[in-house]
Design a protein around this motif. Sequence first.
Motif, short mmCIF file in Angstrom:
data_model
loop_
_atom_site.label_atom_id
_atom_site.label_comp_id
_atom_site.label_asym_id
_atom_site.label_seq_id
_atom_site.Cartn_x
_atom_site.Cartn_y
_atom_site.Cartn_z
N ASP A 488 10.89 -2.10 1.48
CA ASP A 488 10.41 -0.87 0.84
C ASP A 488 8.99 -1.07 0.31
N MET A 489 8.74 -2.22 -0.32
CA MET A 489 7.41 -2.51 -0.84
C MET A 489 6.39 -2.59 0.29
N PHE A 490 6.80 -3.12 1.43
CA PHE A 490 5.92 -3.19 2.60
C PHE A 490 5.51 -1.79 3.06
N VAL A 491 6.45 -0.88 3.08
CA VAL A 491 6.15 0.50 3.48
C VAL A 491 5.25 1.17 2.44
N LEU A 492 5.55 0.98 1.17
CA LEU A 492 4.75 1.58 0.11
C LEU A 492 3.31 1.08 0.14
N THR A 493 3.14 -0.22 0.29
CA THR A 493 1.78 -0.78 0.31
C THR A 493 1.04 -0.36 1.57
N ALA A 494 1.76 -0.13 2.66
CA ALA A 494 1.13 0.42 3.86
C ALA A 494 0.59 1.82 3.57
N ALA A 495 1.40 2.63 2.91
CA ALA A 495 0.95 3.97 2.55
C ALA A 495 -0.25 3.90 1.61
N MET A 496 -0.24 2.94 0.68
CA MET A 496 -1.36 2.77 -0.24
C MET A 496 -2.64 2.41 0.51
N LYS A 497 -2.53 1.59 1.52
CA LYS A 497 -3.72 1.21 2.29
C LYS A 497 -4.29 2.42 3.04
N ILE A 498 -3.42 3.22 3.65
CA ILE A 498 -3.90 4.41 4.36
C ILE A 498 -4.53 5.39 3.36
N TYR A 499 -3.91 5.53 2.19
CA TYR A 499 -4.47 6.38 1.13
C TYR A 499 -5.88 5.90 0.77
N ARG A 500 -6.05 4.59 0.62
CA ARG A 500 -7.36 4.06 0.23
C ARG A 500 -8.39 4.23 1.33
N GLU A 501 -7.97 4.11 2.58
CA GLU A 501 -8.92 4.35 3.67
C GLU A 501 -9.47 5.77 3.59
N GLU A 502 -8.61 6.72 3.27
CA GLU A 502 -9.03 8.12 3.25
C GLU A 502 -9.83 8.46 2.00
N HIS A 503 -9.57 7.75 0.88
CA HIS A 503 -10.21 8.09 -0.38
C HIS A 503 -11.31 7.12 -0.80
N ASP A 504 -11.63 6.17 0.07
CA ASP A 504 -12.71 5.23 -0.25
C ASP A 504 -14.03 5.98 -0.31
N PRO A 505 -14.71 5.97 -1.46
CA PRO A 505 -15.95 6.76 -1.59
C PRO A 505 -17.06 6.32 -0.65
N ASP A 506 -17.08 5.03 -0.27
CA ASP A 506 -18.12 4.53 0.62
C ASP A 506 -17.74 4.65 2.09
N GLY A 507 -16.48 4.97 2.36
CA GLY A 507 -16.03 5.11 3.74
C GLY A 507 -16.02 3.83 4.53
N ARG A 508 -16.05 2.69 3.85
CA ARG A 508 -16.12 1.40 4.54
C ARG A 508 -14.76 0.70 4.64
N ASP A 559 6.75 -0.13 -10.25
CA ASP A 559 6.08 -1.36 -9.81
C ASP A 559 4.65 -1.10 -9.33
N VAL A 560 4.52 -0.40 -8.22
CA VAL A 560 3.21 -0.25 -7.59
C VAL A 560 2.19 0.43 -8.49
N LEU A 561 2.57 1.56 -9.06
CA LEU A 561 1.62 2.33 -9.87
C LEU A 561 1.14 1.55 -11.11
N PRO A 562 2.03 1.00 -11.94
CA PRO A 562 1.53 0.29 -13.13
C PRO A 562 0.71 -0.96 -12.81
N VAL A 563 1.08 -1.67 -11.74
CA VAL A 563 0.30 -2.85 -11.37
C VAL A 563 -1.09 -2.43 -10.90
N SER A 564 -1.14 -1.41 -10.04
CA SER A 564 -2.44 -0.98 -9.51
C SER A 564 -3.31 -0.36 -10.60
N GLN A 565 -2.72 0.34 -11.54
CA GLN A 565 -3.51 0.88 -12.65
C GLN A 565 -4.16 -0.23 -13.45
#
Length: 981
Positions: A488-508, A559-565
């Motif tokens: 489950d954590m693997f799937v969640l962190t995969a979603a987090m990575k795709i989210y970051r690709e789309e929301h990265d302000p520098d687009g890199r 887990d994911v949200l409080p750690v990432s915050q």
Amino acid sequence: MNDIDTVRIALHNAVLGDMRSSRPKQLVKALRYQADDFEGDDRGIAEGCASEEDFQLALRNAKVTDALIELWRKELTAWDYQDAAAWSRAEARTDARRADIYARLELAEETRKLLTSLIPVFKEETPVVISEDHQEWYSTSVQHGREFYWPRYQQLLTAKGWPAHAVSGLDEASDRVVECLADPAAPAVYQSRGLVVGYVQSGKTANFTGVIAKAMDAGYRLVIVLSGTLNLLRGQTQRRLDMELVGRENILRGAGEYESDYADDPDWAKGSFATFGASPSTLGGFDIVRMTTRDHDYKSLLQGIVALEFEKQEPALPLHDQQNLHRSHARLMIVKKNKTVLAKLVKDLNKIKTPLSEIPVLIIDDEADEASVNTANPAKPDAERTAINKKISELLGMLPRAQYVGYTATPYANVFVDPSDTEDIYPKDFIISLPRPAGYMGASDFHDLGGRLPEEERTFANSNEKAHVRDVVVTDEDNDESLQQAIDMFVLTAAMKIYREEHDPDGRLRFKHHTMLIHESVRTLEHRELLGRVTKLWWEGGYTGPRGHERLRRLFEDDVLPVSQARAAGYPVPSSFEELSRYVGAAFHRIGGDDKPVIVVNGDKEIENREADFDRRPIWKIIIGGQKLSRGFTVEGLTVSYFRRAANNASTLMQMGRWFGFREGYRDLVRLYLGREEKVGRKERDLYEEFEAICRDEELFRQEIRQYAKPVNGERQIRPRDVAPLVCAHLPHVKPASANKMYNARLVEQDSAGAWEEPVAYPTSVTALRHNTGLWAPVLESLSATTTEFSHPGATNRFSALTGRLDAAAFYTLVNALKWEDPDKFFPHLAFLQKITDASARKVDDWVVLAPQHARSGAGFTLAGSERSFSWFARSRRRGPLFSAISDPKHRTAGLRIAGAEALPGNQALEDLVTPRRGAVVLYPVVEGPNRQQVEETGRIEAGKLVMAFAFVAPMSARSDDGRTVRFRVIDSTKGPIIDA
């Protein structure tokens, strides 16, 4: 051009390019001089940019990623890192060095502040070098006179996005290695042997790639890379060197693009392989002839033996003569550590016409502690060398100009080699410890080495363990709850990575790979069963429906949200699961869209359904691994690890840590699901505790190497053969390396002022234990009647203790009378204590004695003849028989503070004990396994069954006047003790 920013960058590039080959010079004067070379409208713009005011304006409006800043970052960092610069007396990587640079550039104070704010001085640690005296040959003229491959490798790393400080750090670190080698053009023959110690998955390959580039440029013409014992690792190393060093022209050698062995490699088609524009030999360089390819290890050349022949433009002169050396092609081979393969190479080298004594050879041994070391029992007179070690010895024996450089993150096996064995690979000439690179995530990032906070005080921000480590406690073999949560954590962190690709302000931000590693066993039959379990959990996980999303929601919010915050370091974090949930489907598709979410990498062709080739394609998969993934091979994009496999020594266990490495953009997402209190055989094993113990071992080893490498009064403290590794195993069942190792020196004195020291070689006989307890009994009786509570901020440092005091002479008299199982283990400390206690040069007045007391009832003991009760500690011995670590981390800071080695003050009770010239002694009455039931039931114990263990911290004021910290007696197995260093 006709664009102000473009012209400005071109102007500054011209100015800095001119300074690059000399030193920093007056900037405005240089800008005006270069502006004259611009033509047409660009000249007018350039003249307008040729002022410090224009530079300041550009800096005020600049972002750290702007091209102008990148240009200046590269040059400033190069000057910051330049070792022994003729134009500055300041040490590299210091504020003083940067001030010298600004002064040479004649910059105004405002310009200096702007530049420093955008490009701060990067004060990364430098490589630590312990070496024998060697001829200094790798001068500036040698480095820059015939450079070809190194500068192009630098450019490639920069183009890949390496920051300037990382490239400069690699430049310096590789210089330190190459300058320890012999001059390839020297008439006299010399064969050096050395060891480079890095961190697991920390860039050692980049370092030896840089070393190979510089060594070839300097004249080494045969480079042999011994790359692990598996085809998987050999192929990975071959591709890396081909791509970043060898280049397209050397790979093709006149053949068509589609005839390359990388024709099906996406990076080949995208032009990611290094290219020179033409054959290097037509550009003033030399070609590299590959003797191995991506898919093929070294093979017997038979009639093609001419491929190994070296060209001589002047036949009457040896190959190593300057007139031949730099006009000959280089040969490169990446060879698996396999007896048959190495035998073919030895056989072919004996066939070539070029005299082997004339060929400058560099042998790079990757993972040098695996297979390379001779592990045959030296006590047996007829013992033969182990197979791989024998072949390496043959290579070294037949190639007099060969330089051997071993690379490893776990060096214990190599430094335990007998230095008198001339046929072995002991690093007799140099040992280099590489610094921990910036951005690296290693063992210490998963542990709270400063001491664990109380559970109620731990947060995701202040505790590495709480942020990244999740327990795996399996009480029922059919219970896969922990494994399901890891997936489950693997799937969640995969979603987090795709989210970051789309929301990265520098687009890199792009994540090519996203992986989960499951490592439970090395047995292929167990992998087959595990594949079925994981596949079932994946398809029954409900990741596209409400049931799966409800599990993911809870895991995200808990887990994911409080750690990432707390730890996202500026990377985008969704505020709710609703914001993230729309990326879960994309994550599920990337992982299992081909109906094969799992890859097994274990060599079983029937089950290895998809090769884990990270070079050919993006991989978002769950990987089940065995021995193939235990050492050397890099699992790219590793984010979630599920680990339950035990090991019996630190080297093997550390190499299993595939979760170490660089995690840019997703450091906060890394999770380690680790077996806790797991039964292995008849013993309970806590893998997290084991990793923490070997992490402490590793840090101690590096710390001592760093300390002893510092010259004292211009003279070195130790040489490579003096590195009798001061290594302790903190756990009895996890030894530093396999059992068949040798120490090569005896430490006869150790200046440990300000350092926590805890002896471990306590006696086992009843008589000796009774003797020692009798010496300590009066001290126990003299302790305070009540406990004092001590505390120190920043860690779990609260405890209660009885207190007392011993004057300097009394403490030395006591410890001098103690009996030991192995007196040599304590003798170096005793010699130091004698020196600082001696009346003629006394450096210690007294010692505070602390006896920590447990809060719980029923944890005390009383000695015969006494009515007082004291807390006891349960500890166990390791082979020797020595104890493992005895002390409790929360007591150490108090001892260090009392001795003046800790600057941060504690509570008032602790501060009341702090005075100059005072040391600290902490008592640990130890009750071993067979005697614990008696003391638990009766509260009493005989003196002959109690181990009076202790730790001590000598006062900082007791430091040696001349700065010398160690004195060794070096041992040569053929001659016995031969020298005091």
